[in-house]
Design a protein around this motif. Structure first.
Motif, PDB file in Angstrom:
ATOM      1  N   SER A 180       0.374  -0.870  -0.375  1.00 50.86           N
ATOM      2  CA  SER A 180      -0.184  -0.061  -0.392  1.00 50.86           C
ATOM      3  C   SER A 180       0.619   0.987   0.031  1.00 50.86           C
ATOM      4  N   THR A 181       0.071   2.160  -0.130  1.00 50.76           N
ATOM      5  CA  THR A 181       0.754   3.850  -0.353  1.00 50.76           C
ATOM      6  C   THR A 181       1.591   3.515   0.911  1.00 50.76           C
ATOM      7  N   THR A 182       0.572   4.093   1.736  1.00 53.74           N
ATOM      8  CA  THR A 182       0.994   4.013   3.165  1.00 53.74           C
ATOM      9  C   THR A 182       2.483   3.305   3.734  1.00 53.74           C
ATOM     10  N   CYS A 183       2.486   2.062   3.071  1.00 48.65           N
ATOM     11  CA  CYS A 183       3.427   1.208   3.227  1.00 48.65           C
ATOM     12  C   CYS A 183       4.786   1.897   2.770  1.00 48.65           C
ATOM     13  N   PHE A 184       4.796   2.505   1.523  1.00 47.28           N
ATOM     14  CA  PHE A 184       5.687   2.442   0.656  1.00 47.28           C
ATOM     15  C   PHE A 184       6.462   4.265   1.170  1.00 47.28           C
ATOM     16  N   LEU A 185       4.738   5.478   1.592  1.00 44.01           N
ATOM     17  CA  LEU A 185       5.369   6.615   2.731  1.00 44.01           C
ATOM     18  C   LEU A 185       6.311   6.006   3.157  1.00 44.01           C
ATOM     19  N   LEU A 186       6.163   5.319   4.352  1.00 47.97           N
ATOM     20  CA  LEU A 186       6.858   4.390   5.287  1.00 47.97           C
ATOM     21  C   LEU A 186       8.424   4.106   5.768  1.00 47.97           C
ATOM     22  N   HIS A 187       7.586   3.038   4.571  1.00 49.82           N
ATOM     23  CA  HIS A 187       9.247   2.575   3.966  1.00 49.82           C
ATOM     24  C   HIS A 187      10.595   3.826   3.486  1.00 49.82           C
ATOM     25  N   CYS A 188       9.910   4.485   2.057  1.00 48.13           N
ATOM     26  CA  CYS A 188      11.038   5.601   2.284  1.00 48.13           C
ATOM     27  C   CYS A 188      11.072   5.639   3.250  1.00 48.13           C
ATOM     28  N   GLN A 189      10.851   6.537   4.090  1.00 50.57           N
ATOM     29  CA  GLN A 189      11.264   7.853   5.685  1.00 50.57           C
ATOM     30  C   GLN A 189      12.199   7.089   5.973  1.00 50.57           C
ATOM     31  N   LYS A 190      12.159   5.480   6.174  1.00 50.88           N
ATOM     32  CA  LYS A 190      12.700   4.929   6.882  1.00 50.88           C
ATOM     33  C   LYS A 190      14.128   4.975   6.182  1.00 50.88           C
ATOM     34  N   PHE A 191      13.869   4.677   5.167  1.00 50.69           N
ATOM     35  CA  PHE A 191      15.424   4.572   3.704  1.00 50.69           C
ATOM     36  C   PHE A 191      16.514   6.616   4.157  1.00 50.69           C
ATOM     37  N   ILE A 192      14.949   7.708   4.754  1.00 54.71           N
ATOM     38  CA  ILE A 192      15.510   8.659   4.834  1.00 54.71           C
ATOM     39  C   ILE A 192      15.919   8.507   6.096  1.00 54.71           C
ATOM     40  N   GLU A 193      15.595   8.356   7.477  1.00 56.68           N
ATOM     41  CA  GLU A 193      15.986   7.909   8.475  1.00 56.68           C
ATOM     42  C   GLU A 193      17.703   7.610   8.673  1.00 56.68           C
TER      43      GLU A 193
END
Lengths: 468, 286
Positions: free
Chosen positions: A332-345
């Motif tokens: 889902s998009t929510t998971c996508f957003l969260l995974h990207c954010q984890k990457f960014i962190e």
């Protein structure tokens, strides 16, 4: 905490998810290019070009000479009649999408008879006549101080002007008027009775008259900013008389805090509201709106805090406990957003190898999402720089990105409320809807008015009244 | 009535075409009463078979207002991008200007928004406001001078109103002698300098002349609203002295919304927001 397992259908992830993806894409396009200057200038935003120089293509039969810098004009010979005026227009018409337009002319020499003028004309103007002598043209003439607007007889308007004077011509789109200045002082204004684009125009007519023009490259003699502020204040006082329900603002602020899950602020505001004099009229606690507004308030607050502190793993596990339906579909998009954010962190913490491995294991499954390519590219680009925060994708490291993800999760939780019929209502707070409406209304009003005048700009409101 | 062969149902074409022909026919023969023509038309046509857009077009022709459907309007709304930071700033500005210090502090933590004014100054300002609201004017004046002695120095009207409030409180508490002394020593000299002050002074002193003060012509001076007015004036003066706008921006934005909708109503029919607290869109009147 036990609101976790709700019996409702899986939320309308697609609608909500795609909204936030689009928002990220929009941010990426607008911020990615200029990391320092976040917002384009007001006028760039409108996409209109302004006059910059005198036009040399449409000459007036060669009676006058435009200087090589295209900002000066000379009448070399003696004139013979009323149809050999050395009149020149600017290279573009005056832009429409602003409150005021203005330009200035400096009289270097009044020559033999001082028959100089400044004004506005249309593209159909006969380039051998003084502005104002023909229909659909306006001219403030230096030799007699009269204002000509469409025929050979002028109206008393202002003082005459001659060598050494600076005169200015302007358009006020709010009042639909032309206004003119002399040496920094407004001399008068006149109703703008002409439709369509108008060109700033200057003219010389007797021997050795010479003028220079300033389209804004140099500072104006006239304090345009102050005049603009004055005009805005006039508009504002009309608006100030409008009546709105008392405590309307208070209610909207409360609703905003509820919507985004700022639980602690809301508590303190409610306490303060009860003790003001007179006490603010608070919404009764059992009303439907109030219940929907405070749905999962504590959970949403908690999740926002987690995301804003960059604790994405904890976010995933907490969501898994409380709202499994949001994360059960790993694509889902929510998971996508969260995974990207984890990457960014991970990048933010300097753990580049870990970030790469994380990206490789997680990003692949989102290939089908629209916008996926561009957004993943942005994330991956962070790896290429020594100082990623200063790069073109530096926006990803800013708070605003965490905010976007937090808002997305917030909306997803709101949509799990069984009372909510339309998932779309969860996306925008009341305040946001009001701002969109006022912006759209101003744009429509402007469009129905020949696209003249300025749009509603929230940033202008926020920055107004700041002194020093 | 409609006996022209072109206009009968058997003349072919879609209902919309027929509608248009009849409309134009009426427009030619009686350009005056288009509304009556429309009524006539609806009696003779199967209106249900018309598309919404056709109806909208013809409605627009009749009333000369542009009609924007809900769908189109929502597209325009979706094109507007509002930055979350800007909305947070609006909220912070409200909390700060209205003096909700604790809420502002907490909002700074919860949202990461920086206030545009030093929060410490809010507490002082609120103390002054509260003092006036509770009738402790002497205390308020002392606090204002502690904050910034220039405020009262440069604001004779404000100073007079504070002194006037002091007088009102003395009268309210039945301290007649003290009130008169105060009026004569402190307020009368101000009254001599300024006609407006003198009138206000006379109104206030008049309170002493009545038995039933709450029902007398100047009874409103004793009302709490008078205290609130003065408190508001002091609040504004302090904010101004701190180079801050005295009003929050949100109410202004709401007024702009109401104003621009009223303006747009003259030229277009579109989904409006009437209830500010819900921001619900109402379909355009058809």
């Amino acid at each position: 905490m036990s609101e976790a397992t709700s019996q409702s259908e899986p939320p309308a992830k697609d609608l909500i998810g795609s909204y936030f993806l689009d928002l990220w894409l929009y941010t990426s396009k607008t911020l990615a290019l200029k990391p320092e200057t976040e917002l384009k200038s007001e006028f760039e935003e409108e996409g209109e070009e302004s006059p910059t120089a005198l036009d040399t293509l449409n000459s007036s039969g060669g009676f006058s000479v435009v200087g090589p810098d295209k900002l000066s004009l000379l009448y070399p010979n003696a004139n013979l009649h009323g149809h050999d005026v050395g009149v020149v227009q600017a290279n573009r018409p005056a832009p429409l999408k602003r409150l005021l337009y203005y330009f200035e002319m400096y009289v270097k020499s009044a020559g033999a008879k001082g028959q100089i003028s400044i004004g506005f004309t249309t593209s159909a103007f006969k380039l051998r006549r003084q502005p104002g002598w023909e229909a659909n043209s306006y001219g403030y003439h230096g030799d007699d101080g009269l204002l000509y607007r469409g025929h050979g007889k002028g109206d008393p308007f202002g003082p005459t002007y001659t060598t050494g004077d600076t005169v200015g011509g302007g358009i006020n789109y709010a009042t639909q008027e032309f206004f003119f200045t002399k040496n920094g002082v407004v001399v008068g204004s006149v109703y703008k009775d002409v439709k369509g684009p108008v060109f700033p125009t200057v003219a010389v007519h007797s021997q050795n008259e010479e003028v220079t023009v300033n389209f804004g490259k140099d500072p104006f003699i006239f304090d345009l900013k102050a005049y603009e502020a004055e005009q805005r204040d006039k508009q504002q006082s009309k608006i100030d008389n409008v009546h709105i329900p008392q405590d309307a603002s208070y209610g909207i602020i409360r609703s905003y805090l509820q919507h985004y899950g700022y639980e602690e602020t809301l508590k303190l505001l409610d306490i303060a509201g009860k003790s003001t004099v007179p006490p603010v009229s608070v919404v009764p606690e059992n009303s439907l709106n109030e219940k929907d507004g405070t749905y999962a308030l504590n959970q949403r607050k908690t999740l926002r805090q987690l995301i804003k502190s960059g604790k994405i793993d904890e976010t995933f596990s907490t969501l898994g406990n409380w709202y499994p339906q949001i994360v059960q579909d790993g694509t889902s998009t929510t998971c996508f957003l969260l995974h990207c954010q984890k990457f960014i962190e991970l990048v933010r913490d300097g753990k580049l190898e870990e970030a790469i491995m994380y990206g490789r294991s997680e990003f692949d499954k989102f290939k089908k999402l629209s916008g996926f390519d561009d957004l993943v590219k942005d994330c991956a680009a962070l790896l290429a720089y020594e100082q990623p925060s200063k790069s073109s994708v530096g926006y990803l490291l800013q708070e605003s990105q965490r905010e976007l993800v937090a808002d997305a999760v917030n909306t997803m939780i709101l949509s799990t409320n069984p009372n909510v019929k339309d998932a779309n209502l969860c996306v925008h707070s009341c305040l946001e809807r009001l701002i969109r409406q006022v912006t759209a209304c101003f744009l429509e009003k402007r469009s129905l008015n020949g696209d003249q005048g300025e749009a509603f700009q929230l940033s202008r409101i926020l920055n107004s009244g700041k002194k020093g | 009535m409609l006996t022209h062969p072109d206009l009968s149902p058997r003349s072919g074409g879609t209902e919309a075409d027929r509608f248009e022909k009849i409309f134009n026919y009426h427009a030619i023969i009686s350009s005056v009463d288009l509304m009556a023509s429309l009524e006539d038309l609806s009696d003779n046509l199967d209106v249900n078979s018309l598309e919404t857009d056709d109806l909208a077009d013809f409605a627009a022709m009749a009333t000369s207002k542009k009609v924007i459907t809900r769908v189109d309007w929502e597209k325009k709304l979706n094109d507007v991008k509002v930055r979350k930071e800007d909305m947070n700033k609006l909220v912070m500005n409200f909390l700060v200007t209205e003096g909700y210090v604790e809420a502002a502090e907490k909002f700074r933590l919860e949202s990461g928004t920086e206030p545009d004014i030093d929060l410490a100054t809010i507490t002082d300002r609120m103390a002054v406001k509260k003092a006036v609201q509770s009738g402790n004017v002497e205390d308020a004046i002392e606090k204002v001078n502690d904050l910034n002695p220039e405020i009262l120095d440069t604001n004779p009207q404000l100073y007079f109103h504070l002194q006037q409030q002091r007088l009102i409180e003395l009268i309210r508490n039945g301290k007649v002698e003290e009130a008169l002394e105060f009026a004569q020593e402190e307020l009368a000299p101000r009254g001599e300098e300024n006609q407006g002050f003198l009138q206000e002074l006379e109104r206030t002193v008049a309170l002493l002349a009545f038995e039933d003060v709450t029902n007398c012509p100047v009874g409103e001076l004793l009302d709490i609203s008078q205290r609130l007015k003065t408190a508001s004036e002091v609040n504004a003066a302090i904010l101004t002295s701190q180079s801050h706008e005295k009003d929050p921006k949100l109410p202004s934005l709401l007024k702009m919304l109401v104003w621009v909708q009223n303006q747009l109503d003259e030229k277009a029919a579109y989904p409006r927001i009437t209830d500010l607290s819900t921001a619900a869109l109402e379909d355009p009147a058809s």
